[in-house]
Design an enzyme around this catalytic site. Sequence first.
Site, PDB file in Angstrom:
ATOM      1  N   CYS A  36       0.845  -7.831   5.344  1.00  0.00           N
ATOM      2  CA  CYS A  36       0.868  -6.669   4.444  1.00  0.00           C
ATOM      3  C   CYS A  36       1.600  -5.542   5.159  1.00  0.00           C
ATOM      4  CB  CYS A  36      -0.549  -6.290   4.007  1.00  0.00           C
ATOM      5  SG  CYS A  36      -1.653  -5.783   5.339  1.00  0.00           S
TER       6      CYS A  36
ATOM      7  N   CYS B  11      -5.870  -3.581   5.845  1.00  0.00           N
ATOM      8  CA  CYS B  11      -6.617  -3.718   4.582  1.00  0.00           C
ATOM      9  C   CYS B  11      -6.466  -5.120   3.979  1.00  0.00           C
ATOM     10  CB  CYS B  11      -6.179  -2.669   3.558  1.00  0.00           C
ATOM     11  SG  CYS B  11      -6.436  -0.958   4.093  1.00  0.00           S
ATOM     12  N   ARG B  12      -5.303  -5.398   3.408  1.00  0.00           N
ATOM     13  CA  ARG B  12      -5.147  -6.635   2.642  1.00  0.00           C
ATOM     14  C   ARG B  12      -5.021  -7.882   3.499  1.00  0.00           C
ATOM     15  NH1 ARG B  12      -0.203  -4.343  -0.609  1.00  0.00           N
ATOM     16  NH2 ARG B  12      -0.034  -3.334   1.446  1.00  0.00           N
ATOM     17  N   SER B  13      -4.106  -7.862   4.484  1.00  0.00           N
ATOM     18  CA  SER B  13      -3.893  -9.113   5.228  1.00  0.00           C
ATOM     19  C   SER B  13      -5.086  -9.500   6.111  1.00  0.00           C
ATOM     20  CB  SER B  13      -2.566  -9.113   6.008  1.00  0.00           C
ATOM     21  OG  SER B  13      -2.494  -8.083   6.944  1.00  0.00           O
TER      22      SER B  13
ATOM     23  N   ASN C  90      -1.611  -4.067   8.084  1.00  0.00           N
ATOM     24  CA  ASN C  90      -2.484  -5.070   8.715  1.00  0.00           C
ATOM     25  C   ASN C  90      -3.891  -4.518   8.996  1.00  0.00           C
ATOM     26  OD1 ASN C  90      -2.468  -7.158  11.759  1.00  0.00           O
ATOM     27  ND2 ASN C  90      -3.148  -7.701   9.718  1.00  0.00           N
TER      28      ASN C  90
ATOM     29  N   ASP D 238      -2.046  -2.297  -3.016  1.00  0.00           N
ATOM     30  CA  ASP D 238      -2.407  -1.583  -1.785  1.00  0.00           C
ATOM     31  C   ASP D 238      -3.630  -0.700  -2.056  1.00  0.00           C
ATOM     32  OD1 ASP D 238      -2.586   0.010   0.439  1.00  0.00           O
ATOM     33  OD2 ASP D 238      -0.447   0.528   0.483  1.00  0.00           O
TER      34      ASP D 238
HETATM   35  P1  4NP Z   1      -2.529  -2.659   4.118  1.00  0.00           P
HETATM   36  O1  4NP Z   1      -2.873  -1.166   3.626  1.00  0.00           O
HETATM   37  O2  4NP Z   1      -1.026  -2.783   4.069  1.00  0.00           O
HETATM   38  O3  4NP Z   1      -3.207  -3.494   3.106  1.00  0.00           O
HETATM   39  O4  4NP Z   1      -3.096  -2.783   5.515  1.00  0.00           O
HETATM   40  C1  4NP Z   1      -2.276  -0.038   4.193  1.00  0.00           C
HETATM   41  C2  4NP Z   1      -2.754   0.458   5.383  1.00  0.00           C
HETATM   42  C3  4NP Z   1      -2.175   1.589   5.918  1.00  0.00           C
HETATM   43  C4  4NP Z   1      -1.125   2.192   5.276  1.00  0.00           C
HETATM   44  C5  4NP Z   1      -0.649   1.694   4.096  1.00  0.00           C
HETATM   45  C6  4NP Z   1      -1.224   0.569   3.550  1.00  0.00           C
HETATM   46  N1  4NP Z   1      -0.551   3.368   5.829  1.00  0.00           N
HETATM   47  O5  4NP Z   1       0.333   3.936   5.184  1.00  0.00           O
HETATM   48  O6  4NP Z   1      -0.932   3.768   6.936  1.00  0.00           O
END
Ligand code: 4NP
Length: 159
Positions: free
Chosen positions: A12, A17-19, A15, A127
């Site tokens: 993602c 939240c989703r992955s 790294n 997201d």
């Molecule tokens: P992820 O979510 O891609 O599912 O881990 C996010 C975590 C952090 C950010 C964006 C999305 N960020 O902009 O810091």
Amino acid sequence: MMAGDIRVLFVCLGNICRSPTAHGIFQQMAQQHPLGKRIDVDSAGTGAWHVGQPPDPRAIEAAQRHGCDIEPLRARQVLVEDFDHYDYILAMDSANLRELQAMCPAQFGGTLCRFLEFADRSEDVPDPYYGGEDGFDHVYQLCEAASRGLLQRIQQQHG
Ligand code: 4NP
């Protein structure tokens, strides 16, 4: 060390939240499967902002509600070398997929696609970072459905 010959990497943006959610769910599901010992799982982010950090507390809690512990995971950034190692590189959304396609060496012989293809859905895992708690439960449900489909695919191809 990792020993399996069927290698899966979830990717993602951050790294956190989703992955890591997909990583935890799929790892737990794989462990219950006869092919489990052959499957290695990891996750990574296209971005580097959260390298070394544990998953977002909301992702940890959502997974915990389903009996899945992702707290020990730590964020890392995806590397071009990952294409030498992994058979399935699964993007959480189309922006991540484009980043990965741009990095992907021509000789890569594995599968690079959006993770929800395995739930027969041509869509993104949204997201959840800037949203509420619900978003994290939704991510969990989507990742669980796609994990089931991925395991079926692996069973068909390697079973
Ligand atoms: P992820 O979510 O891609 O599912 O881990 C996010 C975590 C952090 C950010 C964006 C999305 N960020 O902009 O810091």
